[in-house]
Design a protein around this motif. Structure first.
Motif, short mmCIF file in Angstrom:
data_model
loop_
_atom_site.label_atom_id
_atom_site.label_comp_id
_atom_site.label_asym_id
_atom_site.label_seq_id
_atom_site.Cartn_x
_atom_site.Cartn_y
_atom_site.Cartn_z
N ALA A 162 -9.73 3.05 9.23
CA ALA A 162 -9.26 3.09 10.61
C ALA A 162 -9.38 4.50 11.17
N VAL A 163 -9.53 4.55 12.48
CA VAL A 163 -9.57 5.82 13.20
C VAL A 163 -8.24 5.99 13.91
N LEU A 164 -7.59 7.12 13.65
CA LEU A 164 -6.30 7.41 14.27
C LEU A 164 -6.49 7.90 15.70
N PRO A 165 -5.43 7.94 16.49
CA PRO A 165 -5.57 8.35 17.89
C PRO A 165 -6.20 9.73 18.09
N ASN A 166 -6.03 10.63 17.13
CA ASN A 166 -6.64 11.96 17.28
C ASN A 166 -8.07 12.02 16.77
N GLY A 167 -8.61 10.89 16.32
CA GLY A 167 -9.98 10.84 15.85
C GLY A 167 -10.15 10.96 14.36
N GLU A 168 -9.08 11.26 13.63
CA GLU A 168 -9.18 11.34 12.18
C GLU A 168 -9.43 9.95 11.59
N VAL A 169 -10.19 9.91 10.50
CA VAL A 169 -10.52 8.65 9.83
C VAL A 169 -9.70 8.55 8.55
N ILE A 170 -9.06 7.40 8.35
CA ILE A 170 -8.31 7.17 7.11
C ILE A 170 -8.82 5.90 6.44
N THR A 171 -8.69 5.87 5.11
CA THR A 171 -8.97 4.67 4.34
C THR A 171 -7.73 4.35 3.53
N THR A 172 -7.30 3.11 3.59
CA THR A 172 -6.09 2.69 2.88
C THR A 172 -6.36 1.39 2.15
N GLY A 173 -5.93 1.31 0.89
CA GLY A 173 -6.22 0.14 0.07
C GLY A 173 -7.67 0.14 -0.38
N GLY A 174 -8.16 -1.00 -0.83
CA GLY A 174 -9.53 -1.12 -1.30
C GLY A 174 -9.76 -2.48 -1.93
N LYS A 175 -10.62 -2.54 -2.95
CA LYS A 175 -10.91 -3.81 -3.60
C LYS A 175 -9.87 -4.17 -4.66
N VAL A 176 -8.91 -3.29 -4.87
CA VAL A 176 -7.92 -3.51 -5.92
C VAL A 176 -6.93 -4.60 -5.51
N VAL A 177 -6.32 -5.23 -6.52
CA VAL A 177 -5.32 -6.26 -6.27
C VAL A 177 -3.95 -5.64 -6.03
N LYS A 178 -3.61 -4.63 -6.83
CA LYS A 178 -2.30 -4.00 -6.72
C LYS A 178 -2.42 -2.62 -6.09
N ASP A 179 -1.33 -2.19 -5.43
CA ASP A 179 -1.32 -0.87 -4.81
C ASP A 179 0.12 -0.45 -4.59
N SER A 180 0.57 0.50 -5.39
CA SER A 180 1.91 1.06 -5.22
C SER A 180 1.79 2.57 -5.06
N SER A 181 0.76 2.98 -4.32
CA SER A 181 0.41 4.39 -4.19
C SER A 181 0.90 4.94 -2.85
N GLY A 182 2.19 5.13 -2.75
CA GLY A 182 2.74 5.70 -1.53
C GLY A 182 2.99 4.66 -0.46
N LEU A 183 3.24 5.12 0.77
CA LEU A 183 3.51 4.21 1.88
C LEU A 183 2.30 3.34 2.17
N SER A 184 2.53 2.09 2.52
CA SER A 184 1.43 1.17 2.79
C SER A 184 1.00 1.28 4.25
N LEU A 185 0.11 2.24 4.53
CA LEU A 185 -0.41 2.38 5.89
C LEU A 185 -1.20 1.14 6.31
N LYS A 186 -1.81 0.48 5.32
CA LYS A 186 -2.55 -0.75 5.61
C LYS A 186 -1.64 -1.77 6.30
N HIS A 187 -0.45 -1.96 5.78
CA HIS A 187 0.44 -2.96 6.34
C HIS A 187 1.04 -2.52 7.67
N LEU A 188 1.09 -1.22 7.92
CA LEU A 188 1.48 -0.77 9.25
C LEU A 188 0.44 -1.13 10.29
N LEU A 189 -0.83 -0.98 9.92
CA LEU A 189 -1.91 -1.28 10.87
C LEU A 189 -2.02 -2.77 11.15
N ILE A 190 -1.78 -3.60 10.12
CA ILE A 190 -1.86 -5.04 10.30
C ILE A 190 -0.75 -5.49 11.25
N GLY A 191 -1.10 -6.18 12.31
CA GLY A 191 -0.12 -6.67 13.26
C GLY A 191 0.31 -5.66 14.30
#
Length: 454
Positions: A162-191
């Protein structure tokens, strides 16, 4: 705005004049905004460059996919840029070993589902609008008819770029099934309806394609009896893929619109079931358990849809209900979710409001998860009368939903049209937390401003 043409130099991918009206509204076309430019990026890099320019100049940006939203989420009510992602429509990779597919946000749901099913795989989220984009589905956490068994879009998002409002690009999650690596930015973006970031790439979970599918139509004398039976079907562990409810009055509109006929026309309401699985025997066993439970709990009949033509016709009528209502009159679609065991009570209240207000309310929806769709029908009302009556009806039905422990939206989002009802229903502390997250990521309030909350 002409400076944008130095960022995207391809002719035709930056419009600054003669902008078609479709780009300032949503699928209903009733809420209208205005914009100064429409930009068609084709890569994450281009989205990033446009957002960096917009951030530097504090220009509002409204993301847009296929334009099928129903609550004004794609309406640029503060001007600026409409960022149309429909040309970012590549299916980048199908990985059978990890059961994932990587796509760009402009890929249409219908195309994605057909593509993976050709490979013996299955993407279960199934909102009613199959020509919606995957990015839009993720941005509203779209649900659909198969949610009772398979869950909603959120359950199938493994990773996002995803591209943030200031133009920075982030990647969150991936092909993995589990993810307990810090805050879930992916779930913030969803919805988040495009208010926190612009999705440019999606890694989606797939499952093996069911080998056998069987449908059933269950008529009831009343909707209450049908909803009560649904709860028994769930308790009996019959495992349906979909459980849809329809009152007879809306089915009649669908029949006329599609020029088709439903079985058992003397019913007051119907529950439409679907079962799927790895083999015919397993599926038919679950359908038989459902048949016994339904007949023991008030069903007038239990009609297996053995013939593909009949099954297709029944589901086509269900899928066309909103369009069938629109063909008769302008209507305001309402998407409310209540606890499953309060669905019949909510519909009974909606029918009471219809009788007391004189405003026609047509109901159908997802019986297995309490997601009620209401069409509030305008009829012949003049504009000012319609606005007054609509607001009065909406205030009552959203109030009843809140009283029953329900929520403002099950799958359409909040956008512009549901904001006043969302504010009344939501926990003020939770809304404040949402605003703080928004400002932390978008301190200039340029990305889809004015949506969900102010």
């Amino acid at each position: 705005m002409h400076e944008l043409q130095t960022i995207i130099t391809d002719p035709g991918r930056v419009l600054v004049s003669d902008i078609p009206g479709a780009y300032v509204t949503d699928n209903l076309g009733r809420l209208k905004g205005q914009c100064d430019a429409v930009v068609f990026p084709v890569s994450t890099e281009e989205v990033s460059a446009v957002m960096k320019w917009a951030y530097a100049h504090s220009v509002p940006v409204t993301p847009r996919g296929a334009g099928t939203n129903l609550v004004g989420s794609t309406v640029p009510d503060r001007g600026g840029i409409v960022l149309d992602l429909s040309r970012m429509d590549r299916i980048l990779e199908l990985d059978p070993d990890t059961l994932t597919v990587t796509v760009e946000p402009g890929v249409l749901l219908s195309r994605l589902q057909a593509h993976v099913e050709e490979q013996g795989l299955f993407y279960p989220p199934d909102p009613g609008e199959k020509e919606s984009s995957i990015g839009g589905n993720i941005s509203t956490n779209a649900g659909g008819m198969r949610a009772v068994k398979y869950g909603v879009t959120r359950d199938y998002v493994r990773g996002l770029t995803a591209v943030l409002p200031n133009g920075e690009v982030i990647t969150t999650g991936g092909k993995v099934v589990k993810d307990s690596s810090g805050l879930s930015l992916k779930h913030l973006l969803i919805g988040s309806e495009g208010t926190l970031g612009i999705i440019t790439q999606c890694v989606l979970k797939l499952v093996p394609k069911p080998a056998y599918v069987l449908g059933a139509l269950v008529p009831f004398a009343s909707l209450k009896t049908g909803i009560d039976a649904v709860i028994r079907l769930i308790h009996e562990n019959t495992g349906p893929t979909a459980m849809e409810f329809m009152e007879r009055k809306v089915v009649e509109l669908g029949e006329r619109y599609m020029n088709l006929r439903f079985p058992f026309p003397e019913a007051g309401a119907y529950i439409l079931l679907s079962f799927d699985g790895a083999g015919e025997g397993e599926v038919r066993t679950r359908a038989e358990r459902a048949r016994q439970a339904a007949l023991e709990n008030g069903a007038l009949d239990f009609l297996l849809l053995e013939e593909k033509q009949v099954q297709d016709e029944v589901w086509r009528v269900r899928g066309a209900l909103v369009k069938a209502v629109e063909a008769v009159s302008e209507q305001e679609p309402v998407d409310i979710v209540v606890p499953i065991n309060r669905t019949a009570e909510f519909i009974a209240y909606a029918n009471q409001v219809e009788q007391e207000s004189g405003v026609q309310l047509i109901s159908f929806g997802h019986a297995g998860d309490g997601n009620v769709h209401l069409c509030v029908v305008r009829g012949g009302r003049e504009t000012e009368v319609w606005k007054r009556d609509l607001h009065a009806v909406m205030t009552r039905i959203y109030g009843k939903s809140r009283e029953l422990g329900g929520l403002t939206s099950g799958e359409h989002g909040i956008g512009l049209s549901k904001k006043p009802y969302f504010r009344k229903a939501a926990d003020p502390a939770a809304v404040l937390a949402m605003k703080q997250i928004k400002l932390a990521l978008d301190n200039r309030n340029i990305l889809n401003p004015g949506k969900i909350f102010d």
